[in-house]
Motif scaffolding. Structure first.
Motif, short mmCIF file in Angstrom:
data_model
loop_
_atom_site.label_atom_id
_atom_site.label_comp_id
_atom_site.label_asym_id
_atom_site.label_seq_id
_atom_site.Cartn_x
_atom_site.Cartn_y
_atom_site.Cartn_z
N ASP A 41 -1.99 -0.09 -8.94
CA ASP A 41 -0.75 -0.65 -9.49
C ASP A 41 0.44 0.14 -8.93
O ASP A 41 0.27 1.17 -8.26
CB ASP A 41 -0.77 -0.71 -11.02
N ARG A 42 1.62 -0.37 -9.23
CA ARG A 42 2.84 0.21 -8.68
C ARG A 42 2.98 1.69 -9.05
O ARG A 42 3.33 2.52 -8.20
CB ARG A 42 4.01 -0.59 -9.28
N ALA A 43 2.64 2.02 -10.30
CA ALA A 43 2.80 3.41 -10.77
C ALA A 43 1.91 4.36 -9.98
O ALA A 43 2.35 5.45 -9.58
CB ALA A 43 2.48 3.48 -12.27
N LEU A 44 0.66 3.94 -9.73
CA LEU A 44 -0.26 4.81 -8.98
C LEU A 44 0.20 4.94 -7.52
O LEU A 44 0.18 6.03 -6.94
CB LEU A 44 -1.69 4.27 -9.05
N ALA A 45 0.65 3.82 -6.93
CA ALA A 45 1.14 3.87 -5.54
C ALA A 45 2.34 4.82 -5.44
O ALA A 45 2.43 5.63 -4.51
CB ALA A 45 1.53 2.47 -5.08
N GLU A 46 3.24 4.75 -6.42
CA GLU A 46 4.43 5.60 -6.38
C GLU A 46 4.06 7.07 -6.57
O GLU A 46 4.64 7.96 -5.96
CB GLU A 46 5.44 5.15 -7.45
N ARG A 47 3.04 7.35 -7.39
CA ARG A 47 2.60 8.75 -7.57
C ARG A 47 1.90 9.24 -6.31
O ARG A 47 2.11 10.36 -5.85
CB ARG A 47 1.65 8.86 -8.76
N HIS A 48 1.04 8.40 -5.76
CA HIS A 48 0.28 8.80 -4.58
C HIS A 48 1.22 9.18 -3.43
O HIS A 48 1.01 10.18 -2.75
CB HIS A 48 -0.66 7.67 -4.15
N TYR A 49 2.26 8.36 -3.22
CA TYR A 49 3.19 8.61 -2.13
C TYR A 49 4.51 9.21 -2.63
O TYR A 49 5.55 9.03 -2.00
CB TYR A 49 3.44 7.32 -1.35
N GLY A 50 4.44 9.96 -3.74
CA GLY A 50 5.63 10.54 -4.36
C GLY A 50 6.50 11.34 -3.40
O GLY A 50 7.73 11.32 -3.48
N GLU A 51 5.86 12.04 -2.44
CA GLU A 51 6.62 12.87 -1.50
C GLU A 51 7.51 12.04 -0.58
O GLU A 51 8.42 12.57 0.06
CB GLU A 51 5.66 13.68 -0.60
N GLU A 54 12.04 9.21 -1.02
CA GLU A 54 13.39 9.09 -0.45
C GLU A 54 13.41 8.34 0.89
O GLU A 54 14.47 8.07 1.43
CB GLU A 54 14.02 10.48 -0.24
N LYS A 55 12.24 8.04 1.43
CA LYS A 55 12.20 7.39 2.75
C LYS A 55 12.66 5.93 2.66
O LYS A 55 12.38 5.26 1.64
CB LYS A 55 10.77 7.40 3.32
N PHE A 57 11.47 3.38 3.95
CA PHE A 57 10.37 2.41 3.92
C PHE A 57 9.54 2.51 2.64
O PHE A 57 8.49 1.87 2.53
CB PHE A 57 9.47 2.60 5.15
N PHE A 58 10.00 3.32 1.64
CA PHE A 58 9.17 3.56 0.46
C PHE A 58 8.82 2.27 -0.29
O PHE A 58 7.67 2.06 -0.69
CB PHE A 58 9.86 4.56 -0.48
N GLY A 59 9.81 1.39 -0.46
CA GLY A 59 9.57 0.12 -1.17
C GLY A 59 8.52 -0.72 -0.47
O GLY A 59 7.59 -1.25 -1.09
N GLU A 60 8.66 -0.79 0.85
CA GLU A 60 7.71 -1.55 1.68
C GLU A 60 6.31 -0.93 1.58
O GLU A 60 5.29 -1.63 1.52
CB GLU A 60 8.22 -1.49 3.13
N LEU A 61 6.27 0.41 1.52
CA LEU A 61 4.99 1.12 1.45
C LEU A 61 4.26 0.84 0.13
O LEU A 61 3.05 0.58 0.10
CB LEU A 61 5.26 2.63 1.62
N VAL A 62 5.02 0.86 -0.97
CA VAL A 62 4.43 0.58 -2.29
C VAL A 62 3.94 -0.87 -2.34
O VAL A 62 2.84 -1.16 -2.82
CB VAL A 62 5.45 0.89 -3.41
N GLN A 63 4.75 -1.77 -1.79
CA GLN A 63 4.38 -3.19 -1.72
C GLN A 63 3.07 -3.36 -0.93
O GLN A 63 2.16 -4.09 -1.34
CB GLN A 63 5.53 -3.94 -1.03
N TYR A 64 2.99 -2.68 0.18
CA TYR A 64 1.80 -2.72 1.06
C TYR A 64 0.55 -2.23 0.32
O TYR A 64 -0.49 -2.89 0.31
CB TYR A 64 2.12 -1.85 2.28
#
Ligand code: IDP
Length: 151
Positions: A41-51, A54-55, A57-64
């Motif tokens: 889910d979105r929350a886990l994706a955002e935690r996984h790529y938390g670092e 600020e990039k 492409f972050f939104g695109e990455l979470v969507q992917y």
């Protein structure tokens, strides 16, 4: 023995590349310690790529990452983190050498089919995030309704 976290991303799963990727790890000499086919889910994706939040492409990455099931794995072996990164290849498939997973199977950085932890600290954090901590390679692991059960 060192463990690292590896994940076949949604495009890798959709393209039927779980098998070839597992084969590469087995051929290298890694031992599979745990595996789950799951969605993120979105929350886990955002935690996984938390670092990377600020990039640009972050939104695109979470969507992917949330676009379909992933195959999350713990692989064990000598220098697991570095050896896994070496067979996965560079982040951008354009630069990834032939013979690496990204070099052989991917075209574009936004669809580079596989993740591997970039340090021991990341591996520990990601294994905790997905599996609730290190799993012994010899221990049977079952996934029951999203919860890992070790015996
Ligand atoms: P890594 O996956 O090789 O460790 P990172 O720099 O940590 O590389 O980036 C994490 C992931 O973010 C990449 O695997 C890729 O899916 C995505 N990514 C990195 N750079 C870009 C970009 O410029 N555009 C779109 N996605 C990117």
């Amino acid at each position: 023995m060192e463990q690292t976290f590896v994940m076949v991303k949604p495009d890798g799963v959709k393209r039927g590349l779980i098998g070839p990727i597992i084969t590469r790890f087995e051929q290298k000499g890694f031992v599979l310690a745990a595996i789950q086919l799951r969605s993120i889910d979105r929350a886990l994706a955002e935690r996984h790529y938390g670092e990377l939040k600020e990039k640009p492409f972050f939104g695109e990455l979470v969507q992917y990452l949330t676009s379909g099931p992933v195959c999350a794995m713990i692989w064990q072996g000598e220098h697991a983190v570095e050896n896994a990164r070496s067979i996965i290849g560079k982040t951008n498939p354009v630069e990834a050498a032939p013979g690496t997973i990204r070099g052989d199977f991917a075209l574009d950085i936004a669809g580079n089919i596989v993740h591997g932890s970039d340090s021991l600290a990341s591996a520990e954090r990601e294994i905790e995030l997905f599996f609730g901590g290190a799993v012994a390679a010899s221990a049977p692991v079952h996934l029951v309704a999203g919860t890992v059960v070790q015996h």
